[in-house]
Design a protein around this motif. Structure first.
Motif, mmCIF file in Angstrom:
data_model
loop_
_atom_site.group_PDB
_atom_site.id
_atom_site.type_symbol
_atom_site.label_atom_id
_atom_site.label_comp_id
_atom_site.label_asym_id
_atom_site.label_seq_id
_atom_site.Cartn_x
_atom_site.Cartn_y
_atom_site.Cartn_z
ATOM 1 N N TYR A 92 -14.866 25.555 24.693
ATOM 2 C CA TYR A 92 -15.878 26.145 23.820
ATOM 3 C C TYR A 92 -17.159 25.318 23.841
ATOM 4 C CZ TYR A 92 -17.255 29.099 19.923
ATOM 5 O OH TYR A 92 -17.885 30.006 19.120
ATOM 6 N N LEU A 98 -24.348 18.584 20.335
ATOM 7 C CA LEU A 98 -23.172 18.159 19.579
ATOM 8 C C LEU A 98 -22.654 16.796 20.045
ATOM 9 C CD1 LEU A 98 -21.411 21.635 19.287
ATOM 10 C CD2 LEU A 98 -22.829 20.493 17.596
ATOM 11 N N THR A 324 -16.602 23.419 15.280
ATOM 12 C CA THR A 324 -15.422 24.258 15.436
ATOM 13 C C THR A 324 -14.503 23.622 16.457
ATOM 14 O OG1 THR A 324 -14.590 26.334 16.330
ATOM 15 C CG2 THR A 324 -16.836 25.799 16.847
ATOM 16 N N TRP A 330 -9.107 33.806 17.395
ATOM 17 C CA TRP A 330 -9.987 34.873 17.880
ATOM 18 C C TRP A 330 -9.528 35.384 19.249
ATOM 19 C CZ3 TRP A 330 -13.408 37.852 15.611
ATOM 20 C CH2 TRP A 330 -14.493 38.385 16.294
ATOM 21 N N SER A 445 -20.246 36.518 7.528
ATOM 22 C CA SER A 445 -19.257 35.781 8.316
ATOM 23 C C SER A 445 -18.199 35.101 7.441
ATOM 24 C CB SER A 445 -19.940 34.797 9.265
ATOM 25 O OG SER A 445 -20.768 33.877 8.599
ATOM 26 N N TYR A 446 -18.548 34.081 6.695
ATOM 27 C CA TYR A 446 -17.529 33.316 5.961
ATOM 28 C C TYR A 446 -17.409 33.717 4.492
ATOM 29 C CZ TYR A 446 -17.672 30.008 9.876
ATOM 30 O OH TYR A 446 -17.610 29.420 11.110
ATOM 31 N N TRP A 524 -23.536 37.141 17.368
ATOM 32 C CA TRP A 524 -22.536 36.130 17.721
ATOM 33 C C TRP A 524 -22.161 36.156 19.194
ATOM 34 C CZ3 TRP A 524 -22.973 32.859 14.094
ATOM 35 C CH2 TRP A 524 -23.227 33.292 12.806
ATOM 36 N N TYR A 530 -22.645 43.740 22.941
ATOM 37 C CA TYR A 530 -21.545 43.213 22.122
ATOM 38 C C TYR A 530 -21.439 43.954 20.801
ATOM 39 C CZ TYR A 530 -18.989 39.534 19.480
ATOM 40 O OH TYR A 530 -18.109 38.818 18.711
ATOM 41 N N VAL A 635 -23.459 33.326 21.346
ATOM 42 C CA VAL A 635 -24.703 32.826 20.769
ATOM 43 C C VAL A 635 -24.475 32.534 19.299
ATOM 44 C CG1 VAL A 635 -25.732 34.978 19.920
ATOM 45 C CG2 VAL A 635 -27.193 33.271 20.946
ATOM 46 N N ASN A 637 -27.058 31.592 15.603
ATOM 47 C CA ASN A 637 -28.356 31.266 14.999
ATOM 48 C C ASN A 637 -29.529 31.649 15.891
ATOM 49 O OD1 ASN A 637 -26.751 28.310 13.715
ATOM 50 N ND2 ASN A 637 -26.771 30.364 12.873
ATOM 51 N N TYR A 644 -17.786 31.533 25.777
ATOM 52 C CA TYR A 644 -16.505 32.165 25.437
ATOM 53 C C TYR A 644 -15.812 32.494 26.754
ATOM 54 C CZ TYR A 644 -17.944 32.809 20.572
ATOM 55 O OH TYR A 644 -18.335 32.611 19.272
HETATM 56 C C1 LAN Z 1 -18.996 30.668 15.297
HETATM 57 C C2 LAN Z 1 -17.991 31.109 16.250
HETATM 58 C C3 LAN Z 1 -17.288 32.367 15.923
HETATM 59 C C4 LAN Z 1 -18.152 33.322 15.145
HETATM 60 C C5 LAN Z 1 -17.598 34.769 15.100
HETATM 61 C C6 LAN Z 1 -16.182 34.881 14.591
HETATM 62 C C7 LAN Z 1 -17.583 35.336 16.529
HETATM 63 C C8 LAN Z 1 -18.543 35.589 14.268
HETATM 64 O O1 LAN Z 1 -18.200 36.946 14.306
HETATM 65 C C9 LAN Z 1 -18.694 35.019 12.878
HETATM 66 C C10 LAN Z 1 -19.276 33.606 12.940
HETATM 67 C C11 LAN Z 1 -18.467 32.638 13.806
HETATM 68 C C12 LAN Z 1 -17.248 32.221 13.036
HETATM 69 C C13 LAN Z 1 -19.242 31.373 14.131
HETATM 70 C C14 LAN Z 1 -20.205 30.807 13.159
HETATM 71 C C15 LAN Z 1 -21.082 29.638 13.624
HETATM 72 C C16 LAN Z 1 -20.358 28.687 14.559
HETATM 73 C C17 LAN Z 1 -19.191 28.067 13.833
HETATM 74 C C18 LAN Z 1 -19.883 29.535 15.746
HETATM 75 C C19 LAN Z 1 -20.992 30.206 16.513
HETATM 76 C C20 LAN Z 1 -19.361 28.466 16.665
HETATM 77 C C21 LAN Z 1 -20.349 27.301 16.505
HETATM 78 C C22 LAN Z 1 -21.177 27.583 15.252
HETATM 79 C C23 LAN Z 1 -21.456 26.286 14.471
HETATM 80 C C24 LAN Z 1 -22.437 26.537 13.363
HETATM 81 C C25 LAN Z 1 -22.004 25.264 15.464
HETATM 82 C C26 LAN Z 1 -22.275 23.941 14.869
HETATM 83 C C27 LAN Z 1 -23.688 23.771 14.856
HETATM 84 C C28 LAN Z 1 -24.462 23.749 13.805
HETATM 85 C C29 LAN Z 1 -25.765 24.404 13.854
HETATM 86 C C30 LAN Z 1 -24.020 23.147 12.549
#
Ligand code: LAN
Length: 666
Positions: A92, A98, A324, A330, A445-446, A524, A530, A635, A637, A644
């Motif tokens: 990932y 990071l 993560t 997923w 999302s959360y 995302w 998508y 993607v 933000n 993926y």
């Molecule tokens: C993810 C990965 C999965 C993603 C999906 C489930 C695909 C989406 O449908 C909901 C949001 C979520 C869970 C999501 C949120 C933001 C994450 C965790 C990420 C894109 C993976 C990495 C990202 C995280 C914020 C990265 C760390 C970086 C910072 C800017 C703090």
């Protein structure tokens, strides 16, 4: 930790045959076996070899005669990558900001960096450097930026590369061409200041006092999007106590290498709003500039009332860092859904794989609520699924949705699987999902959205967009809706009235967020292909198709208009940045599969474009059933791409299988 400098050597690597992936409840850790006895007792598996990039023996197949055969061959290959605890692991990577956080934190806190990490991180960063200018961007496919280049330069220096190493000379020249590290975006300023190679004076304030405000204040950090909240919590703490690494010879050297002028002569207060042009995605608004001005005045005041000290003692959720830890739930849930829907799960040779997947999903369901949830601004999680593992602990709407959908299908549709999750625990998932709808009808999302969109005006991170609060997303909304609908098929009486009300409002949301030209913007993954897939699949489960629904018709027509000459679809991550469809120069199997799944779900009346897309996917399949990695798929933000790598298996197999079913396996 400060190993000997490496000058002009070729890129060194560890002995790749010694790496092993250990999985426990989805948790993945890589181990480097130092002695030969260990190597004998713990042989390298196909999963290890695949993710490390080593060759391994794999069955090869005759050229498939039908789409179903191609899907079956694809699954035969992909099945080999299922781990011992039943999930599909995936690399990932993608973001390039990071590793610097980790290595800088380890340096500051004197945590030794294992030699094999050192070697492999150096190798990775050298391989990911921009071949033209030697710099690094926000993510692996991005142009070079100050953020990426300054931070990864620092990492390589900490890991022992000499400033005269050609890689360093080249990347430093690029950094200097951009004006040096002075113009690094605020998150970079934060890391460099912690390392003591930037002055805290050069940062706009990150006041930890915000956490002392009562929650009803509209900009209380507890209202931010969960990731923004957990980033600014420790940042505020470190800012509040001006955490700084001790000055070592390396720090003194970095102070000179990173800038185009002597460190001592830098005007730090001017540096606060100096952000390099190449990095800017979300420039500060006037409002934020004004807030920063006021906060800078506040920083000058003596700390008489003691708010700073008080706020530094306020530590909700702890001081942990969390990004993560994988894509386990997923990817596994989607794989199971695909295999069941297209009939592969009925093949006796796949029974064991499906049972393992179910066992993993059972294990990965979150079985408790968070501790101190109120004080830590957390919602319930009992019965939910997160994105990766149970212990990661955060519920995500669409992950809980695909989790329950996969379990319902695995348990109820396959005759040979045990009922591992009883109805009561499925109802817990439903309770969580039902509590997550936003007032606009969509799902975020959360958590539900807690703060106003206007908070985006205060977004201090110049490199990301839409990070301050939760938003409803068509992807999440569609997944939740389809999951609720699936649940209702088997348990029609459970909270039925509420569910029907939720359906109504969520469908309205989905109609509303369709773009004028018919696509849905995805947040995302990349991007319109998508989200449009999720939206159209969802509408199909409510009986809406090309024939009877103008919304689905418009969505399908939009996708058809983006099909490339070669029959495929290829979308660039620039779609996400810009909000309009941008073609990738080449077709991508993943985008093609998404578009096809949408068209098939929407019952697009003309088979021809679908058949051409299927042909493109088949033409890219290797004799062993595999597809090779193409462009980055995900993607977040708006501006940061993320990989993926399992999507090239899951969605291609799914599209091939659905096509085979629909068109009688032509
Ligand atoms: C993810 C990965 C999965 C993603 C999906 C489930 C695909 C989406 O449908 C909901 C949001 C979520 C869970 C999501 C949120 C933001 C994450 C965790 C990420 C894109 C993976 C990495 C990202 C995280 C914020 C990265 C760390 C970086 C910072 C800017 C703090």
């Amino acid at each position: 930790m400060h190993s000997k400098p490496i000058i002009n050597s070729d890129i060194k690597s560890t002995d790749l045959n010694r790496w092993r992936l250990k999985v426990e409840h989805g948790r993945q850790t890589w181990h480097y076996l130092e002695n030969d006895d260990e190597i004998k007792s713990w042989p390298q598996s196909i999963v290890d070899k695949y993710w490390i990039g080593l060759p391994f023996q794999s069955k090869t197949f005759e050229k498939p005669k039908t789409a179903f055969e191609a899907a079956r061959n694809g699954f035969e290959f992909f099945k080999q990558l299922q781990t011992a605890d039943g999930h599909w692991a995936g690399e990932y990577g993608g973001p390039m900001f990071l590793i610097p956080g980790l290595i800088i934190a380890m340096y500051i806190t004197h945590i030794p960096i294992p030699e094999v990490w050192r070697i492999e991180i150096i190798r990775y960063l050298i391989n990911k450097a921009n071949p033209v200018d030697g710099g690094w961007g926000l993510h692996i496919e991005h142009h070079s930026t100050v953020f990426g280049t300054a931070l990864n330069y620092v990492v390589l220096r900490i890991l022992g590369l000499d400033p005269d190493h050609p890689v360093m000379v080249k990347s430093r020249a690029t950094l200097h061409k951009f004006g040096g590290a002075i113009g690094v975006p605020s998150w970079g300023k934060f890391w460099l200041a912690s390392l003591n190679v930037y002055d805290w004076e050069g940062l706009n304030p990150i006041p930890p006092e915000l956490w002392l405000l009562p929650y009803f204040v509209p900009f209380h950090p507890g209202r931010y999007w969960v990731h923004t909240r957990v980033v600014y919590l420790p940042m505020g703490y470190c800012y509040g106590c001006r955490l700084s690494a001790e000055i070592t010879p390396l720090i003194e050297q970095l102070r000179q290498e990173l800038y185009v002028q002597p460190y001592e002569t830098i005007n730090w207060s001017k540096a606060r709003n100096n952000i390099a042009e190449v990095d800017l995605y979300a420039p500060h608004t006037k409002l934020l500039k004004f807030c920063n001005y006021m906060l800078n005045l506040y920083e000058k005041l003596p700390n008489i009332l003691g708010f700073r000290n008080l706020s530094l003692q306020e530590r909700p959720e702890g001081m942990m860092m969390s990004g993560t830890n994988g894509t386990q739930v997923w990817d596994t849930a989607f794989t199971a859904l695909a295999a069941i829907e297209i009939g592969l799960a009925d093949d006796p040779s796949n029974h064991q794989s499906m049972i393992h997947a179910l066992e993993f999903l059972e294990d990965a369901q979150i079985k408790k609520n968070p501790k101190d949830s109120k004080r830590c601004y957390r919602d319930n999680t009992l019965g939910a699924w997160g994105f990766s593992t149970r212990d990661q602990g955060y519920n995500v709407s669409d992950c809980a949705a695909v989790g329950i959908k996969a379990v319902l299908n695995l348990q109820n549709k396959l005759s040979y699987t045990p009922d591992l999750i009883p109805k009561e625990r499925l109802c817990q998932t439903i309770d969580i999902l039902l509590s997550m709808q936003n007032t606009d009808g969509g799902f975020a999302s959360y958590e539900r959205t807690r703060g106003s969109k206007l908070l985006e005006w205060l977004n201090p991170a110049e490199v990301f967009g839409n990070i301050m609060v939760e938003y409803s997303y068509p992807e999440c909304t569609s997944c939740v809706l389809t999951a609720l609908k699936t649940f209702q098929n088997w348990y029609p009486d459970y909270r039925a009235d509420e569910m029907n009300q939720i359906f109504k409002n969520a469908l309205k949301y989905l109609y509303n967020c369709q773009d004028e030209d018919g696509g849905w913007y995805g947040s995302w993954a990349i991007c319109f292909t998508y989200a449009s897939m999720f939206a159209i699949q969802c509408l199909e489960s409510f009986g809406e198709t090309y024939e009877n629904s103008p919304v689905v018709k418009k969505g399908c027509d939009f996708l058809i208009s983006k099909q490339k000459e070669d029959g495929g679809w290829g979308e660039s991550y620039k779609s996400c940045e810009t909000g309009t469809y941008v073609h990738h120069e080449n077709s991508q199997v993943v985008n093609t599969a998404w578009a096809l799944l949408a068209l098939i779900a929407g019952k697009y009346p003309n088979e021809e474009p679908i058949r051409r897309g299927i042909q493109l996917i088949v033409s890219r399949q290797l004799p062993n059933g595999e597809w090779k990695q193409e462009a980055i798929e995900g993607v977040f933000n708006k501006n940061c791409a993320i990989s993926y790598p399992n999507y090239k298996f899951i969605f291609t197999i799914w599209a091939l299988g659905k096509y085979a079913k629909l068109y009688n396996n032509s």
